[in-house]
Scaffold this active site. Structure first.
Site, PDB file in Angstrom:
ATOM      1  CB  ALA A  40     -14.437  13.956  13.904  1.00 16.13           C
ATOM      2  CB  ALA A  41     -15.125   8.718  13.563  1.00 14.38           C
ATOM      3  CE  LYS A  42     -19.211   5.534  10.503  1.00  9.89           C
ATOM      4  NZ  LYS A  42     -18.608   4.461  10.448  1.00  9.89           N
TER       5      LYS A  42
ATOM      6  CG  ASN B  43     -20.317  -3.024   9.454  1.00 13.18           C
ATOM      7  OD1 ASN B  43     -21.124  -2.193   8.765  1.00 13.18           O
ATOM      8  ND2 ASN B  43     -20.739  -3.826  10.629  1.00 13.18           N
TER       9      ASN B  43
ATOM     10  N   GLY C 129     -17.839  -6.284  12.778  1.00 14.65           N
ATOM     11  CA  GLY C 129     -19.226  -6.096  13.244  1.00 14.65           C
ATOM     12  C   GLY C 129     -20.193  -6.694  12.509  1.00 14.65           C
TER      13      GLY C 129
ATOM     14  CE1 TYR D 142     -21.175   6.741  13.595  1.00 13.99           C
ATOM     15  CE2 TYR D 142     -22.209   8.498  12.016  1.00 13.99           C
ATOM     16  CZ  TYR D 142     -22.219   6.983  12.403  1.00 13.99           C
ATOM     17  OH  TYR D 142     -22.557   6.059  11.549  1.00 13.99           O
TER      18      TYR D 142
ATOM     19  CB  ILE E  29     -29.509   1.789   7.319  1.00 12.90           C
ATOM     20  CG1 ILE E  29     -28.590   2.884   6.111  1.00 12.90           C
ATOM     21  CG2 ILE E  29     -29.596   0.504   7.203  1.00 12.90           C
ATOM     22  CD1 ILE E  29     -29.102   2.823   4.870  1.00 12.90           C
TER      23      ILE E  29
ATOM     24  CG  ASP F 298     -12.312  -3.383  21.471  1.00 13.26           C
ATOM     25  OD1 ASP F 298     -12.593  -2.679  20.545  1.00 13.26           O
ATOM     26  OD2 ASP F 298     -12.251  -3.037  22.626  1.00 13.26           O
ATOM     27  CB  VAL F 299     -12.358  -2.863  15.331  1.00 13.44           C
ATOM     28  CG1 VAL F 299     -13.119  -4.001  15.044  1.00 13.44           C
ATOM     29  CG2 VAL F 299     -13.620  -1.934  16.134  1.00 13.44           C
TER      30      VAL F 299
HETATM   31  P1  NDP Z   1     -25.354  -1.823  14.754  1.00 16.27           P
HETATM   32  O1  NDP Z   1     -25.399  -0.976  15.971  1.00 16.27           O
HETATM   33  O2  NDP Z   1     -26.619  -2.511  14.383  1.00 16.27           O
HETATM   34  O3  NDP Z   1     -24.078  -2.678  14.735  1.00 16.27           O
HETATM   35  C1  NDP Z   1     -22.867  -2.267  15.143  1.00 16.27           C
HETATM   36  C2  NDP Z   1     -21.903  -3.249  14.699  1.00 16.27           C
HETATM   37  O4  NDP Z   1     -20.370  -2.889  15.305  1.00 16.27           O
HETATM   38  C3  NDP Z   1     -22.155  -4.621  15.888  1.00 16.27           C
HETATM   39  O5  NDP Z   1     -21.880  -5.732  15.142  1.00 16.27           O
HETATM   40  C4  NDP Z   1     -21.189  -4.670  17.145  1.00 16.27           C
HETATM   41  O6  NDP Z   1     -20.622  -5.670  17.438  1.00 16.27           O
HETATM   42  C5  NDP Z   1     -20.054  -3.932  16.074  1.00 16.27           C
HETATM   43  N1  NDP Z   1     -18.952  -3.253  16.933  1.00 16.27           N
HETATM   44  C6  NDP Z   1     -18.978  -1.960  17.801  1.00 16.27           C
HETATM   45  N2  NDP Z   1     -17.982  -1.802  18.525  1.00 16.27           N
HETATM   46  C7  NDP Z   1     -17.191  -2.811  18.270  1.00 16.27           C
HETATM   47  C8  NDP Z   1     -15.787  -3.032  18.518  1.00 16.27           C
HETATM   48  N3  NDP Z   1     -15.083  -2.264  19.428  1.00 16.27           N
HETATM   49  N4  NDP Z   1     -15.312  -4.192  18.077  1.00 16.27           N
HETATM   50  C9  NDP Z   1     -15.976  -4.937  17.255  1.00 16.27           C
HETATM   51  N5  NDP Z   1     -16.952  -4.799  16.776  1.00 16.27           N
HETATM   52  C10 NDP Z   1     -17.703  -3.742  17.102  1.00 16.27           C
HETATM   53  O7  NDP Z   1     -24.892  -0.740  13.584  1.00 16.27           O
HETATM   54  P2  NDP Z   1     -25.161  -0.650  11.999  1.00 16.27           P
HETATM   55  O8  NDP Z   1     -25.296  -1.895  11.661  1.00 16.27           O
HETATM   56  O9  NDP Z   1     -26.381   0.110  11.806  1.00 16.27           O
HETATM   57  O10 NDP Z   1     -23.938   0.136  11.639  1.00 16.27           O
HETATM   58  C11 NDP Z   1     -22.853  -0.697  10.862  1.00 16.27           C
HETATM   59  C12 NDP Z   1     -22.022   0.695  10.349  1.00 16.27           C
HETATM   60  O11 NDP Z   1     -22.737   1.323   9.541  1.00 16.27           O
HETATM   61  C13 NDP Z   1     -21.536   1.393  11.605  1.00 16.27           C
HETATM   62  O12 NDP Z   1     -20.016   1.669  11.113  1.00 16.27           O
HETATM   63  C14 NDP Z   1     -22.228   2.770  11.341  1.00 16.27           C
HETATM   64  O13 NDP Z   1     -21.615   3.635  11.772  1.00 16.27           O
HETATM   65  C15 NDP Z   1     -22.500   2.902  10.003  1.00 16.27           C
HETATM   66  N6  NDP Z   1     -23.810   3.658   9.532  1.00 16.27           N
HETATM   67  C16 NDP Z   1     -24.782   3.022  10.056  1.00 16.27           C
HETATM   68  C17 NDP Z   1     -25.782   3.918   9.774  1.00 16.27           C
HETATM   69  C18 NDP Z   1     -27.466   3.439  10.240  1.00 16.27           C
HETATM   70  O14 NDP Z   1     -28.488   4.355   9.900  1.00 16.27           O
HETATM   71  N7  NDP Z   1     -27.897   2.526  10.860  1.00 16.27           N
HETATM   72  C19 NDP Z   1     -25.834   4.976   9.014  1.00 16.27           C
HETATM   73  C20 NDP Z   1     -24.730   5.443   8.609  1.00 16.27           C
HETATM   74  C21 NDP Z   1     -23.504   4.545   8.756  1.00 16.27           C
HETATM   75  P3  NDP Z   1     -21.516  -6.294  18.889  1.00 16.27           P
HETATM   76  O15 NDP Z   1     -22.880  -6.954  18.457  1.00 16.27           O
HETATM   77  O16 NDP Z   1     -20.723  -7.310  19.456  1.00 16.27           O
HETATM   78  O17 NDP Z   1     -21.531  -5.212  19.876  1.00 16.27           O
END
Ligand code: NDP
Length: 241
Positions: free
Chosen positions: A154-156, A87, A7, A152, A185, A58-59
């Site tokens: 549970a996963a985290k 991420n 991501g 979410y 964030i 796809d992760v």
């Molecule tokens: P965004 O929604 O902005 O971005 C999500 C990212 O994950 C994108 O790059 C997306 O790719 C990618 N993604 C989603 N599903 C898949 C998949 N099946 N395979 C590969 N890539 C995938 O999220 P954030 O940047 O905010 O979040 C990043 C991480 O931080 C996440 O794990 C989130 O849970 C965690 N987090 C975020 C918080 C926040 O407040 N923002 C708080 C706490 C944790 P694509 O663009 O191609 O869809």
């Protein structure tokens, strides 16, 4: 040295990709669907003189991840991926009484099963080279639980536990495994939340930035953090409860 950011095309992942490129890594930017954001991130990195490649998969899909990584390894047969940032993540919030099975499953698949799918194929090369850095992006929700996020949280929470277990498995091979737990964030993921209301509960009275998370991740993969492993570091402006 190569660093894979799942991501890595937008949001927190993009900020991490840019910072890792700035400190000299060749960054492998993974994404699943948003090619445009991936191209933008690549352009930004190349414009500042950094190196990167795109590696979409796809992760959630073990076979797809495994194929993509073995293809990469075939082309880069003398190299290995020394840094992995797990991420990629999604939210599908709802109270448990209303939550569809698919929303529970997809969130577990994307945020937790992905840890297995992506980390496992990269571990043997790290072990062989006796060096690696793995950072898992968890969440405050995985530490405290938040209503509407049984899936979410549970996963985290599982990701944090897996971080601690794997850290013990590979510590003697000079591989560190840590997690970061962001609070709120500003990114696409939090775009539909009411920041004005939610920030009242945050001691710092604001959402964090993607750069602030990237700073912490960059520290954890650096030489300065060589004795930190199995840790989950919160980054939440003081919002613990
Ligand atoms: P965004 O929604 O902005 O971005 C999500 C990212 O994950 C994108 O790059 C997306 O790719 C990618 N993604 C989603 N599903 C898949 C998949 N099946 N395979 C590969 N890539 C995938 O999220 P954030 O940047 O905010 O979040 C990043 C991480 O931080 C996440 O794990 C989130 O849970 C965690 N987090 C975020 C918080 C926040 O407040 N923002 C708080 C706490 C944790 P694509 O663009 O191609 O869809």
């Amino acid at each position: 040295m190569y660093a894979l950011v799942t991501g890595g095309n937008r949001g927190i992942g993009r900020a991490i990709s840019i910072q890792l490129a700035q400190i000299g890594y060749t960054v492998i930017i993974n994404y699943v669907s948003n090619e445009e954001a991936a191209q933008e991130t690549m352009t930004q990195i190349r414009n500042m003189g950094g190196n990167c490649e795109l590696l979409p998969f796809d992760v959630c899909n073990y076979q797809a991840v495994s194929n993509a990584i073995s293809q990469w390894q075939k082309i880069h047969y003398e190299e290995y991926i020394a840094v992995l940032v797990n991420n990629a993540g999604i939210r599908r919030d709802n109270l448990l009484v209303w939550m569809e099975e698919n929303d529970f499953e997809q969130v577990l698949r994307t945020n937790l099963f992905s840890f297995y799918n992506v980390t496992r194929p990269l571990l043997i090369p790290m072990i062989r080279h006796k060096y690696g850095r793995i950072v898992n992006i968890a969440s405050l929700s995985g530490l405290t639980g938040l209503p509407g996020q049984c899936n979410y949280a549970a996963a985290k929470g599982g990701l944090i536990a897996a971080t601690k277990a794997l850290a013990k498995e590979v510590a003697k091979k000079c591989i560190t495994v840590n997690a970061v737990a962001p609070g709120f964030i500003a990114s696409d993921m939090t775009d539909n939340l009411n920041e004005d209301i939610l920030k009242q509960a945050i001691p710092m009275k604001r959402f964090g930035t993607v750069q602030e998370v990237a700073n912490l991740v960059t520290f954890l993969i650096s030489e300065q953090a060589s004795y930190i492993t199995g840790e989950c570091i919160s980054i939440n402006g003081g919002l613990y409860a």
